[in-house]
Design an enzyme around this catalytic site. Structure first.
Site, PDB file in Angstrom:
ATOM      1  N   GLY A  86       0.714  -1.129  -0.062  1.00 48.55           N
ATOM      2  CA  GLY A  86       0.009   0.090  -0.050  1.00 48.55           C
ATOM      3  C   GLY A  86       1.001   1.212   0.276  1.00 48.55           C
ATOM      4  N   GLY A  88       2.970   3.525   1.395  1.00 49.65           N
ATOM      5  CA  GLY A  88       3.474   3.777   2.619  1.00 49.65           C
ATOM      6  C   GLY A  88       4.219   4.930   2.883  1.00 49.65           C
ATOM      7  N   LYS A 109       5.485  11.550  -2.772  1.00 52.41           N
ATOM      8  CA  LYS A 109       6.448  10.562  -2.413  1.00 52.41           C
ATOM      9  C   LYS A 109       7.271  11.120  -1.264  1.00 52.41           C
ATOM     10  CE  LYS A 109       9.759   7.200  -3.938  1.00 52.41           C
ATOM     11  NZ  LYS A 109      10.370   6.729  -5.348  1.00 52.41           N
ATOM     12  N   ASP A 121       9.614   5.470   8.163  1.00 51.71           N
ATOM     13  CA  ASP A 121       9.364   6.649   8.331  1.00 51.71           C
ATOM     14  C   ASP A 121       8.502   7.435   7.276  1.00 51.71           C
ATOM     15  OD1 ASP A 121      11.378   7.164   6.492  1.00 51.71           O
ATOM     16  OD2 ASP A 121      12.685   7.828   7.954  1.00 51.71           O
ATOM     17  N   ARG A 175       4.292  13.608  -7.773  1.00 57.23           N
ATOM     18  CA  ARG A 175       4.446  13.111  -9.329  1.00 57.23           C
ATOM     19  C   ARG A 175       3.397  13.610 -10.133  1.00 57.23           C
ATOM     20  NH1 ARG A 175       5.165   7.386  -7.189  1.00 57.23           N
ATOM     21  NH2 ARG A 175       7.382   6.858  -7.191  1.00 57.23           N
ATOM     22  N   ARG A 182      -2.590   0.244  -9.772  1.00 54.41           N
ATOM     23  CA  ARG A 182      -1.764  -0.609 -10.204  1.00 54.41           C
ATOM     24  C   ARG A 182      -2.041  -1.910 -10.436  1.00 54.41           C
ATOM     25  NH1 ARG A 182       3.014   1.701  -6.532  1.00 54.41           N
ATOM     26  NH2 ARG A 182       2.172   3.932  -6.130  1.00 54.41           N
ATOM     27  N   ASP A 256       3.390  -4.351  -8.056  1.00 51.84           N
ATOM     28  CA  ASP A 256       2.899  -3.112  -7.402  1.00 51.84           C
ATOM     29  C   ASP A 256       3.476  -1.780  -8.191  1.00 51.84           C
ATOM     30  OD1 ASP A 256       5.018  -4.229  -5.902  1.00 51.84           O
ATOM     31  OD2 ASP A 256       5.280  -2.291  -5.062  1.00 51.84           O
ATOM     32  N   ASN A 257       4.620  -2.089  -8.984  1.00 52.50           N
ATOM     33  CA  ASN A 257       5.088  -1.014  -9.874  1.00 52.50           C
ATOM     34  C   ASN A 257       4.636  -1.135 -11.401  1.00 52.50           C
ATOM     35  OD1 ASN A 257       6.611   0.072  -7.589  1.00 52.50           O
ATOM     36  ND2 ASN A 257       8.366  -1.129  -8.209  1.00 52.50           N
TER      37      ASN A 257
END
Length: 476
Positions: A86, A88, A109, A121, A175, A182, A256-257
Site C-alpha cells: 500500500g 507507505g 512521495k 518513516d 508526481r 496498479r 505493484d510498480n
C-alpha cells in the site's frame, strides 16, 4: 494557484474499499528545489503567474481541505506475493482534468507515514528525489511514456538509510501521472475475494483511461473487458519496447510498480545501461538478475499473465490469453520501429529492417562501446558523404579504441552504407534531422548523476543539477 484548481473526486467516488484518508507530515523547512514549468500549461496554468510559494503552499505544507488518499494494493515482489503493501510514504493529493481532457493524478512521495508504512518513516531522501526528477525528465525526452515530477521540495529533516551515507537530507516530490492504480490494486481485491470491487474498479479504469473502448450493455460487458485487457497488453508491450530502445533498466518491476494505464513510474534503483548488456541489473539487491535489462519484456509479459488471476474473477481467462498471445508481436513491432528511428530511418523493407537491427545489436555487444555514446555520435557524425564512401561512416578515430578486430563493426558499416545508396540528398537531410531528434547528446548514466549530486551534498550547489535538467529537457 494549485489550491484553486478544479479537483475531481474520480477515485474518491469509488469509496473507502480502495484507500484510506491520511494526513501529510509537517516539515521543519520548505525549500523548492525543482518546479516543472513544462507541465503547468497542461493543466491550464501559466508558469509566469505561478510563483514558488504556490508550490510550497500546496506540495510542501499541503494546505487545503482536500482529503489525501493512501491507496491500498498488494503485489508480487521478486516473484513472492506480499499482502502487506500500500502507499507507505505517499498519497493521492488530487486529480485534475488537463486541457487535453485527460485525467491526471498528483501523487506524493515522502509525505509522511500512512497505515501501510509498517516500520518505515514515510520519508524520501533528497538524493532519491533528485534521482526521480532526473529519471522522469530523461525518459520523457527519449519518448518513453512516463510519470514526471511536478515539484521537489527539501524538507529539512535528517534521515537514516542503509544505502546512503547517513544522516542524509529529506525531501518530498509530487508526481504528475495518468494514474497510480496498479496491477497490485486488483491483486489485493482478489486476495480478499471481492469480484464486485474488481468489477467496479475495472469499470472506472475503462471509463477514465480507455475511452476508445465503446461502452456496452451490462450483458455485453465481458466483451468490453476483454478489449481492455488486449489494449493493456499492447500498451505494456509498447512501454517495454520504449525502455529497451532508451537503454533503460527500471530495476524493480514488481506488480505493484506496474501501472494499469501502461505508464512508467516509480524510479528507485534504476539505471541507464552503459553498454549493451542484457544481464545488466540496476538494483544491487537483485542477486539473481530477475529484473535485468534484457529480462524486462519477459517480466512485463509475466506480470500481465499474473494479472489474469484477479481479472479472471470477471473476465474469461481464455479471452485474456488471446490478448496476451499478441504481446510479442506488439513488443517487437514497437522495438524495431524505435531502434530504426535511432538509426535514422523512418521505415525499411522488413528484411532489411531486421538485418540492420541484428547487425547493430551484434556489434554493440561485440565492441561494448557506450550504448548512448554510439547513437549520440551517430547523430553528430552523420554526413551525406557516407552515401558515397563507406570508410567515412563513423570514422572519427577518437571514438573507437580500435575497430580493426571487430568484424561485426565492418559488417554494420557495409550494410548501413548499402541502405544509403538509394537515398536522395533531401532524404539524407531528413535522416540527419531524425538522428538528432531521437538521440540526445546527454545520457543519464550513473557517473552523471553522481557528478550533480556531489556539489549538492558538499556545497549545496544546485547549478550543475539545473544545467543537467536543461540539457535533459532540451529539444535536439
Amino acid at each position: 494557484m494549485f489550491l484553486s484548481l478544479n479537483y475531481e473526486p474520480a477515485l474518491e467516488s469509488l469509496g473507502y474499499d480502495y484507500f484510506d484518508e491520511v494526513a501529510a507530515a509537517e516539515f521543519p523547512r520548505h525549500i523548492l528545489r525543482f518546479r516543472n514549468d513544462q507541465l503547468l500549461p497542461r493543466i491550464g496554468l501559466n508558469p509566469q503567474d505561478t510563483n514558488d510559494q504556490d508550490f510550497i503552499q500546496a506540495f510542501g505544507k499541503f494546505q487545503g481541505v482536500r482529503p489525501f488518499l493512501a491507496l491500498r494494493y498488494h503485489g508480487y515482489q521478486f516473484g513472492e506475493y506480499n499482502p502487506r503493501l500500500g502507499d507507505g510514504r505517499g498519497f493521492l493529493y488530487g486529480q485534475v482534468r488537463g486541457i487535453d481532457g485527460e485525467l491526471y493524478d498528483f501523487g506524493t512521495k515522502g509525505s509522511g507515514t500512512t497505515p501501510y508504512s509498517r516500520t518505515a518513516d514515510g520519508r524520501l531522501t533528497l538524493k532519491g528525489g533528485v534521482r526521480e526528477v532526473l529519471a522522469a525528465e530523461a525518459l520523457h525526452n527519449l519518448g518513453v511514456l512516463t510519470s514526471r515530477c511536478l515539484s521537489l521540495i527539501e524538507t529539512g529533516e535528517q534521515l537514516w538509510r542503509g544505502d546512503e551515507p547517513s544522516p542524509t537530507r529529506s525531501s518530498v516530490i509530487v508526481r504528475f501521472s495518468r494514474s497510480h492504480i496498479r496491477f497490485g490494486t486488483f491483486e489485493r481485491l482478489h486476495y480478499f475475494k471481492r469480484p464486485d470491487l474488481i468489477k467496479k474498479l475495472l469499470d472506472h479504469v475503462i471509463e477514465q483511461y480507455y475511452p476508445a473502448i465503446i461502452p456496452l450493455r451490462e450483458d455485453k460487458k465481458q466483451e468490453q473487458y476483454a478489449q481492455f485487457y488486449a489494449e493493456l497488453v499492447e500498451r505494456v508491450a509498447r512501454l517495454a519496447a520504449q525502455w529497451m530502445a532508451a537503454g533503460f533498466c527500471h530495476g524493480v518491476l514488481n506488480t505493484d510498480n506496474m501501472s494499469i494505464t501502461g505508464e512508467s513510474f516509480d524510479y528507485g534503483p534504476y539505471a541507464f545501461i552503459p553498454t549493451y548488456d542484457p544481464k545488466f541489473t540496476a538494483a544491487y539487491f537483485d542477486y539473481y538478475r530477475r529484473y535485468s535489462y534484457g529480462n524486462q519484456p519477459g517480466i512485463c509479459q509475466l506480470n500481465l499473465e499474473m494479472l489474469q488471476q484477479p481479472l479472471g474473477m470477471v473476465i474469461p481467462t481464455s479471452e485474456m490469453e488471446a490478448g496476451l498471445a499478441e504481446f510479442g508481436k506488439h513488443y517487437y513491432r514497437n522495438y524495431r520501429h524505435l531502434m530504426l528511428n535511432k538509426l535514422g530511418f523512418e521505415q525499411l523493407p522488413e528484411s532489411e529492417e531486421s538485418e540492420l537491427l541484428r547487425l547493430t545489436i551484434q556489434f554493440l555487444q561485440d565492441t561494448q562501446v557506450g550504448y548512448h555514446a554510439f547513437f549520440a555520435e551517430l547523430a553528430q557524425q552523420f554526413d551525406k558523404s557516407w552515401r558515397d564512401d563507406v570508410s567515412k561512416i563513423m570514422s572519427r578515430e577518437s571514438f573507437w579504441e580500435s575497430d580493426a578486430k571487430y568484424s561485426s563493426l565492418a559488417d554494420w558499416r557495409n550494410f548501413y552504407h548499402h541502405l544509403l545508396q538509394n537515398l536522395s540528398v533531401d532524404q539524407l537531410k531528413d535522416m540527419s534531422a531524425l538522428l538528432r531528434d531521437k538521440n540526445p547528446q546527454t545520457a543519464l548514466l550513473r557517473p552523471v548523476i553522481e557528478a550533480v549530486w556531489e556539489p549538492i551534498t558538499q556545497e549545496d550547489n544546485w547549478e550543475p543539477f539545473y544545467e543537467l535538467i536543461s540539457k535533459l529537457q532540451a529539444k535536439h
